[in-house]
Design a protein around this motif. Sequence first.
Motif, short mmCIF file in Angstrom:
data_model
loop_
_atom_site.label_atom_id
_atom_site.label_comp_id
_atom_site.label_asym_id
_atom_site.label_seq_id
_atom_site.Cartn_x
_atom_site.Cartn_y
_atom_site.Cartn_z
N ASN A 1 0.77 -1.24 0.00
CA ASN A 1 0.00 0.00 0.00
C ASN A 1 0.81 1.30 0.00
OD1 ASN A 1 -1.79 2.14 0.59
ND2 ASN A 1 -3.18 0.79 1.67
N PRO A 2 1.65 1.59 0.99
CA PRO A 2 2.16 2.96 1.16
C PRO A 2 3.22 3.37 0.15
CG PRO A 2 2.48 1.64 3.15
CD PRO A 2 2.13 0.71 2.05
N LEU A 3 3.32 4.67 0.00
CA LEU A 3 4.46 5.32 -0.64
C LEU A 3 5.13 6.16 0.44
CD1 LEU A 3 6.04 6.08 -3.29
CD2 LEU A 3 4.50 8.05 -3.46
N MET A 4 6.42 5.94 0.67
CA MET A 4 7.11 6.62 1.77
C MET A 4 8.43 7.20 1.30
SD MET A 4 8.39 3.20 3.81
CE MET A 4 6.88 2.32 3.34
N TYR A 5 8.88 8.20 2.01
CA TYR A 5 10.18 8.78 1.70
C TYR A 5 11.30 7.82 2.09
CZ TYR A 5 8.35 13.33 0.35
OH TYR A 5 7.69 14.34 -0.31
N ARG A 6 12.32 7.79 1.28
CA ARG A 6 13.45 6.90 1.50
C ARG A 6 14.07 7.12 2.89
NH1 ARG A 6 16.52 4.29 -2.05
NH2 ARG A 6 18.53 3.53 -1.32
#
Length: 332
Positions: free
Chosen positions: A154-159
């Motif tokens: 699901n998520p999109l996150m900062y590296r």
Amino acid sequence: MPLISVIIPAYNAEKTIQETIESVLNQTLSDFEIIVINDGSQDKTLDILSTISDPRLQVFSYPNAGGAVSRNRGFKHSTGELIAFLDADDVWTPDKLEAQWQALQANPDAKVAYCWTDLIDQSSRRLGPCCHITANGNVFAQLLLTCFVVSGSNPLMYRQAFIDINGFDESLTASQDFDLYLRLAARYQFVTVPSPKLFYRISGNSMSSNMRRLEETSLMIRKRHFDQSPESLSPLLKRHSIANFYKSIIFRVLNDAPDWRQGLEGFRLMAGIIQYDPGILIRGIMVKLVLKSLVMIVLPPAIAQYLFNQFKSLFNIRAITGYIRIDPSTLS
């Protein structure tokens, strides 16, 4: 350097890997790389991957080590500013990444964007909504109450956020994604894309074999995060967090293929629900849970399934999901 790294762990995924990869290649936001970690597959997964010609796709093979290790391995090969994980049997809508990236740009304090989730079966037929919960900002308490992010796809996150929390905990045997999201939520704000952008595939495999492991690990994760919480939490939150776990799991177990083991698990999980939410005893849904569990135990699977198909209303236990508490503010 791509904007987004999409990391896909794959183990014996020949039936679904093509569709999963295509759902990434068809994204409206095209500035990404795809890192596939072949986790010791023994089927035709690698053969299928070799037929996909796109310079953004990279495949790395390792001996089988499980999902958490594979995701961390994929991250080490990645270079994107943002990270998205995708299981090899799940599917994204074409605008999934773009919608999440826009949500993060519009909410600069948030470091994680997630979307609503719908279900598909083994034939990719849509089964309906799974989780359509909207939670923005500090979501730690609400996430402890119920894992509304649902899955590792699901998520999109900062590296940097992923680096700051040291990635997936490879010591866990289950629920590694839930643990990761709690560690993220303890430090960073979340933002919702209030639309289903992820199709989560329901497995046809029986849950009875790994139920105890899932239960033990999930309860341990909850205890750990309650004990280490950065904020003061209501004692009722812990009770309902555990009750919610049992309510969600019994729904999955009793909707699995009929089997006497599933029926026994149903009664054991009912005991867990009652222990942490005794008020459920006076609800009509308990009659349906008991009846469905009994039918699974005493009747042959084929006859049990026939009854479930013929009397769908009688054996429909979806109402148990309506007793899952999702708002921490009501528990103070």
